[in-house]
Structure formats: C-alpha cells, structure tokens
Design a protein around this motif. Structure first.
Motif, PDB file in Angstrom:
ATOM      1  N   GLU A  47       3.005   8.939   7.758  1.00 20.94           N
ATOM      2  CA  GLU A  47       3.037   9.654   6.477  1.00 20.94           C
ATOM      3  C   GLU A  47       4.267   9.320   5.629  1.00 20.94           C
ATOM      4  OE1 GLU A  47       1.499  13.942   6.733  1.00 20.94           O
ATOM      5  OE2 GLU A  47       2.355  13.599   8.738  1.00 20.94           O
ATOM      6  N   SER A  50       4.052   7.448   2.163  1.00 21.04           N
ATOM      7  CA  SER A  50       3.441   8.184   1.052  1.00 21.04           C
ATOM      8  C   SER A  50       4.435   9.125   0.379  1.00 21.04           C
ATOM      9  CB  SER A  50       2.224   8.974   1.553  1.00 21.04           C
ATOM     10  OG  SER A  50       2.617  10.025   2.416  1.00 21.04           O
ATOM     11  N   GLU A  53       6.313   6.959  -1.957  1.00 22.71           N
ATOM     12  CA  GLU A  53       5.464   6.426  -3.035  1.00 22.71           C
ATOM     13  C   GLU A  53       5.002   7.501  -4.014  1.00 22.71           C
ATOM     14  OE1 GLU A  53       2.476   4.698  -0.622  1.00 22.71           O
ATOM     15  OE2 GLU A  53       3.555   2.794  -0.311  1.00 22.71           O
TER      16      GLU A  53
END
Length: 461
Positions: A47, A50, A53
């Motif tokens: 994870e 993400s 991002e």
C-alpha cells in the motif's frame, strides 16, 4: 481535488525505501494531533506507493481529539464538518525502519491537507512550519534541539498503589535512591539503552548523551542539534516513540508524564534554539570580548514577555502543573540568566560559536511542534519590537519574586484562550483547536473524583 503531493514527497522515496528494505512488511503512518499523539494506521507494504502517489484519506476529526482519543465538538472539527475525510500526505524524509519489530515494520509521518492541497491548519506541524517561514522572510533560520527527560517505571505498583522505579533490566537490581549522574546506575539499564540507540540510528536521528537524572528511575537523553526546527521536533516525537517501544520490549514502562512521583523532580523538555542569517552566521553569537548581542537580548525579551500567555503550550495537562515547585529545576517565573538552571531562559556556558537560548518551561508531556512554534514566535516578536528583557537574574531565581505566569492549569487555559499573541503564534485554527481540547480536558478532570477526596473527606465531613 489535487493528486499532486503538496508536501514535496515523491514516489521515488518510497521506491528506494522498499528496494533497500525488502524485509519490511508493514508501515505505521502517523499524523500528530494537538497533544502530540501519533494517530493513524498500519498499512501493508504493497500500500505504500499509493500513499505517495495519491495521499491517504483520514477523517478531519483526528485533529479534534482529546488526550484519550474522544471527540471534542468545540473544535469545530467533528460534526460541524460532517467528520469528512481530508487527505494526509507523507512528510518527506520521515519514512524509516523500526528497530526490533517482528515482523519488520517501518514508520512514516503524515501532514494533513485539504482536498485542494492547502494545509489543514489544525495540524501542529503546519503551525511550526508557518513560524519557520515567517523567520525565513526576515532572512533568519532557526537551529534547534530538544532534551528528553523521562522515567522508567515498574509495570507493577507498590503496596500503596504508587508507581515505582523499574528494576534494572540487566540483573533485576532495585534502587529507590535519586542516583543523579550515577554512571553505574546507567549500566543496569544498558541493554535497554543499547536498543534505544539502535532504534534512533535506524530512524536516522542522533541520540547523544545519556544521564541518570534527579529522581529515582529518571533519565535524560539529548538529541543532536539540527539546522531545521521542524526536523528537531520530528526527532523528539520519534525518540519518545522509540523509548516507549523499546522499554515495553524489556518489560518496563517509559513514562512521559511531567510529574509522576510527588516527592521528586518532574521531567522537562528543554528546547535549545539559535538563529542563523542567510550567510549561516549565528546572530546570537557575540564578538570576542563583547557583550551580549542585541539579537539575543531582544529574543530573550520576546520570550519573557510572552511566556505567561503561552504557558498552556508548555504545560498542557493537569499533571503538568505539579512540576512547578520551588527549587525543583522547573522555573516558576519568566526569568533569564547565564549558566543558571534556576531560570526559565538560560544562556548556557560554552563555545561562543554555539551561543543559544535554552528554553526551560516545557514539560516532556508538551507537544514539541507547538512548543517550537510558540518559542519561535516569541523570538520573532522580540526581534521585531526590540523588546528589552530587563536585568539578568543571578544566583537563585527561586528566591526572586515569583509571578508573570499563571498559577494553575485553569488560569493557563484562560490566558491562552484570550491571547492574541498565541493566536498568531499557532495560527487561528490551531489556536481554536488546541484551546478547545484543553478546555474539554479540564472539564473531564474537574468532574472526576480523585482518591485524595476520599482520603481527606470520606470520614471527616
């Protein structure tokens, strides 16, 4: 809604970290609230990218919680805002491995932002960032370091129900003596401190000198001086978490209450601070043979003048106020002096090139981001208004006339709530959140019947 990271962190940092640490299986992601408590989630390895991002949605109410994690509706951050999600983004450079975890974990700090990418200003780290930016506009840059005092306690209470010092983790030896500056006393806790130093090294922070302090079971760790006040505050909250985790692994309790034992000194969180100009010169450092610079005098003046209305930041809890007592190594008046541990604002002895102010009022239970923001704001006010600090206190500051700071927690809450200075120092949103949380915590304590009530009154009134 922005998906561009407003904190400046990039996925490259996450990619490099994951490549360098293939053993890491999970990451603690932490947002720090007004009490300095890390709140967030533990995510899995897959994870992490993400979060870099696109950030991570976290409820706005996280920043409106009291010391035990309950909503404080008066902050305006709960149902007034529908308890909606904002977006938390990684703080660059704070992704580090944790020492001694199984399975292996890491840790990362977050900053809270609105969905459009603007800072959410009830986030304490943003409050400090704003003060650093305000000084930068004056061509000044704060260097800083905190000292961490704490107790190591036995997980079991004594026969009277009181906390007691931990037994040595080396061999179980017990001492209820003060043992101040005893190196042999440190040896008994050496296995624990070895792990603390290892945890600090893994996290990229430099924990330095270790001291047996002025109470049974009390210790102090110092941190390396940093050229960035935000990093100095990050170091302190990270070191507290390291100490707590490693103490737990060794079967003892790390205590960061300001005053856990009635008859002994409490634990402070002294902040050392100086200012560099754009050329890197320490503006507090006087020329050889010269007197104190105008800069350090005005900085002292600003800190002294604003101390009273700022004490809630430095002593934020009911227990904090038990630390302030005569001849306790905690200051009881807004005094300044040189090489003098009875004053609130101390100029330490030493190399003139390291000239700095040691700000001594804060307990170890204070939020370092808010402490640093308030101190920098006081210094800035002193410089801008050229405030005279008055005469130096020499000798015993406890014998001087006390005053200039609130007498108790309630008075401190009232002073802070009405303070225009503190509202500017923390920012209007952080000031509202912080004072609302403190008022709610005061109400919680005020309606709680303490054991002392039964001891004094049960069979007498």
């Amino acid at each position: 809604m922005t998906t561009t990271c407003p904190s400046g962190a990039t996925p490259i940092e996450a990619e490099a970290f994951l490549a360098a640490h293939p053993q890491i299986q999970a990451i603690d992601i932490l947002l720090h609230d007004s009490n300095g408590i890390g709140r967030g989630k533990i995510i899995r390895r897959h994870e992490l990218m993400s979060v870099f991002e696109g950030g991570r949605h976290l409820p706005i109410s996280i920043l409106g919680l009291d010391i035990v994690g309950e909503d404080v509706h008066e902050t305006g951050l709960i149902w007034d805002a529908g308890d909606g999600d904002l977006r938390a983004w990684p703080v660059p450079g704070t992704l580090v491995p944790l020492h001694g975890t199984d399975p292996a974990r890491a840790e990362m700090f977050l900053g809270q932002y609105h969905l459009d990418g603007t800072p959410m200003l009830s986030d304490p780290r943003h409050a400090l960032a704003l003060q650093v930016e305000a000084l930068a506009k004056m061509g000044l840059h704060p260097s800083a370091a905190f000292e961490l005092e704490f107790f190591l306690l036995d997980p079991e209470r004594d026969a009277m129900g009181r906390v007691q010092p931990a037994r040595d983790v080396l061999d179980g030896r017990f001492s209820a003596k003060t043992e101040v500056y005893s190196v042999d006393q440190l040896i008994g806790m050496q296995p624990l401190f070895t792990d603390i130093y290892a945890g600090a090294a893994a996290a990229g922070i430099t924990a330095e000198t270790l001291i047996s302090e002025y109470a049974p079971g009390q210790y102090e760790l110092t941190l390396k001086y940093r050229d960035n006040a935000l990093t100095a505050a990050d170091d302190l909250v990270r070191l507290k978490r390291i100490v707590r985790a490693q103490a737990r692994r060794h079967g003892v309790v790390a205590c960061f209450m300001a005053k856990p034992i009635a008859d002994y000194a409490g634990s402070g969180m002294h902040l050392h601070v100086s200012l560099r100009d754009d050329e890197g010169r320490n503006i507090f450092a006087e020329a050889p043979g010269a007197g104190w610079t105008e800069a350090i005098r005005h900085a002292l003046g600003g800190l002294k003048q604003t101390m009273g209305e700022s004490m809630l930041v430095f002593a934020p809890h009911a227990n904090s106020w038990r630390r302030f007592a005569n001849q306790s190594y905690a200051p009881v008046s807004p005094s300044w002096g040189v090489n003098n541990r009875s004053v609130a604002l101390r100029i330490p002895a030493g190399d003139v090139r390291a000239r700095r102010i040691e700000h001594r009022p804060s307990g170890v239970d204070a939020n370092p981001y808010l402490v640093a923001a308030t101190v920098l704001a006081g210094i800035r006010m002193g410089l801008e208004e050229r405030i005279d600090p008055g005469p130096e206190t020499t000798g015993n500051a406890y014998e001087a006339e006390a005053g200039g700071i609130p007498r108790d927690w309630r008075a401190a809450i009232e002073a802070a709530t009405g303070s225009a200075f503190l509202k500017e120092a923390l920012g209007a949103e952080m000031h509202r959140t912080f004072t609302a949380v403190k008022a709610a915590e005061y109400a919680r304590v005020a309606r709680t019947i303490a054991d002392v009530d039964y001891d004094l009154y049960l069979h007498r009134v």
